[in-house]
Design an enzyme around this catalytic site. Structure first.
Site, short mmCIF file in Angstrom:
data_model
loop_
_atom_site.label_atom_id
_atom_site.label_comp_id
_atom_site.label_asym_id
_atom_site.label_seq_id
_atom_site.Cartn_x
_atom_site.Cartn_y
_atom_site.Cartn_z
N SER A 1 0.83 -1.20 0.00
CA SER A 1 0.00 0.00 0.00
C SER A 1 0.87 1.25 0.00
O SER A 1 0.35 2.35 -0.08
CB SER A 1 -0.91 0.01 1.22
OG SER A 1 -0.16 0.24 2.39
N GLU B 1 -2.17 -2.34 17.04
CA GLU B 1 -2.92 -2.40 15.78
C GLU B 1 -4.19 -1.57 15.89
O GLU B 1 -4.68 -1.30 16.99
CB GLU B 1 -3.33 -3.86 15.49
CG GLU B 1 -2.14 -4.78 15.23
CD GLU B 1 -2.53 -6.26 15.31
OE1 GLU B 1 -2.35 -6.96 14.31
OE2 GLU B 1 -3.02 -6.68 16.39
#
Lengths: 329, 329
Positions: free
Chosen positions: A79, A209
């Site tokens: 990404s 996360e």
């Protein structure tokens, strides 16, 4: 599964990448320490070449490709940060690079990758399979696929950040109680955990996360490698792997103290705090460890803690939006 | 005029402020080096407490106030960075602080100063005399005036950044050819020049000012302390002193290699480059040394150069505007 990297692989990686990588600083941040009630240090990986830690792993992995195979090039899907890491290493070594990137990646990352001379192949995050596209390029050109995290050479490269954290903490005369690092596939945080298991075994390493993409936390908690179920995109575009890699998960079982998860709101606040109070550009994923401390998800009271700021490749508009949303972070 | 500080005063200042100040890092920036054709290092003073180097001088100067006088407080006039430096030191030492600030100072600086517990007195930059207002407070309360630059204790404090630059450059195995530092009244750049005259005498130190506020350059060139004639405000709100202080000018005559001046356009581009490529928040004045290299006003070809990033207290809107104005810096 590939064999697991060892602490010696990280020491070798550190030597291998030293001529190319930036030795990033560890700084103390008294204000963050005062807020947390402990001493807080920041490992500033957005100063790494290409603006994120990804250069470390890419550099180590590509230098492990036999000379004879290098001319056929490297290919990666990413990404954005791994893309730039691979492209930058390829450029430094004079190797052609093809990067498979989602069409909706942040402009800063697409432009950064293109500026490094890589060929970019865009794909649609929802309808296309990036691994299949990359596989086709490998088959057609004989290029080497450089995976973003599920590769012992990549994990060993990321682990070099852990060696530096330990050395610099010693320079402050500090024994680190904990290190927190952002986690997507888990290459960085488990590389650091592996490094510290050897050079600073008393330090507990935690992954951070976004909620919904907290596959490492869930896998670590259950002992099974499982995927988190995201219901929507996270602002942390770099942390949207739903599941840890096989290599990182195997290392996490051995060396990770625990997994943490933060809200997007906490990430926004952390980006604003990074801009306003630390004076750094942290992308939302890069600010995850800061978010864990600022939000209280991790209690740093009375502890010596190092937070890894893993990347800074955010568009100005994104940082501005975070600053507006969290004016007094 | 006050007596001039000596290199020994800087060594003493370094010891005095060590328990309070952040030891800021010197990092190498390969991309800036590649653009300039040399090796470029950055001294990251926006990591100093309060977001600028000003904490150093304020800390040294206030610690020099006799214990018996401290309770009557300190007073300072400043557009923002000196204000925050003085307020932060006063807070750490439990001393009351009053700061005289222009009403049009950046919000980040006004809010930062207020958050540090200082009493703020606003004035109009055009119609009111800040020195007179501060003088009145001194007379009324017996407070100690902490000048922004024209004071040997202040200059010695700022010079501690020079000692650190020399030590860290040695750590890189590098002999610095030049150091460039932003300049308003000249406390920082001449403090650094004084420090390096002792610990790195082969290094040439240059001031960088906005055109129109380049009083140090003109004074250095002519050998007379003169004021620059600004026709309009500069984007570098922190660098708008039209004339160097007496103490800094006397040191500049002895130790400054030369004065440089940059356009506001170059400052805008440098702020954008700092955000996009370095991943730091630099205020326009803080980015002046970067601007000198990026614009070619200083030729770093074949040289080892350290650039001081002196502060990062810019509002997000200002940085965003710079990024928009210079999208590919």
């Amino acid at each position: 599964m590939d064999s697991l990297p060892t602490p010696d692989d990280i020491l070798a990686a550190a030597k291998r990448i030293a001529p190319y990588a930036v030795r990033t600083p560890l700084i103390e941040h008294p204000e963050l320490g005062a807020r947390a009630g402990g001493r807080v240090f920041l490992k500033l990986e957005m100063f790494q070449r290409t603006g994120s830690f990804k250069f470390r792993g890419a550099c180590n992995r590509i230098l492990l490709i036999p000379e004879a195979d290098r001319a056929r090039g490297v290919v990666a899907f990413s990404s954005g940060n791994h893309a730039q890491g691979v492209a930058a290493v390829a450029k430094l070594l004079g190797i052609p690079a093809t990067i498979v990137m989602p069409a909706d990646a942040p402009r800063a990352k697409i432009e950064g990758t293109r500026a490094l001379g890589a060929t970019i192949v865009n794909y649609d995050r929802v309808t296309e399979d990036r691994e299949a596209i990359a596989g086709e390029i490998v088959a057609r050109h004989g290029a080497t696929l450089v995976r973003p995290f599920d590769d012992p050479g990549i994990v060993a490269g990321q682990g070099t950040a852990g060696l530096e954290i330990a050395r610099d903490a010693a320079g402050f005369g500090v024994a680190l109680d904990a290190v927190l690092a952002p986690c997507s596939g888990g290459g960085l945080v488990t590389g650091i955990a592996l490094a510290l298991s050897k050079v600073s075994p008393g330090t507990k390493v935690h992954s951070v996360e976004p909620i919904g993409y907290d596959g490492m936390r869930q896998s670590h908690d259950t002992g099974e490698r499982i995927a988190a179920h995201a219901e929507r995109l996270s602002i942390a575009d770099a942390l949207m792997a739903p599941m840890p890699g096989k290599v990182p998960f195997a290392l996490a079982k051995l060396h990770l103290a625990g997994g943490l998860a933060v809200t997007d709101e906490a990430l926004v606040r952390a980006v604003s705090f990074a801009f306003r109070r630390i004076k750094i550009v942290a992308e939302p994923g890069g600010a995850a460890a800061i978010a864990a401390v600022l939000s209280g998800v991790f209690d740093a009271k009375g502890k010596n803690v190092a937070l890894v700021v893993s990347g800074g490749n955010a568009d100005p508009e994104t940082v501005m939006a975070c600053c507006n949303e969290a004016p007094t972070p």
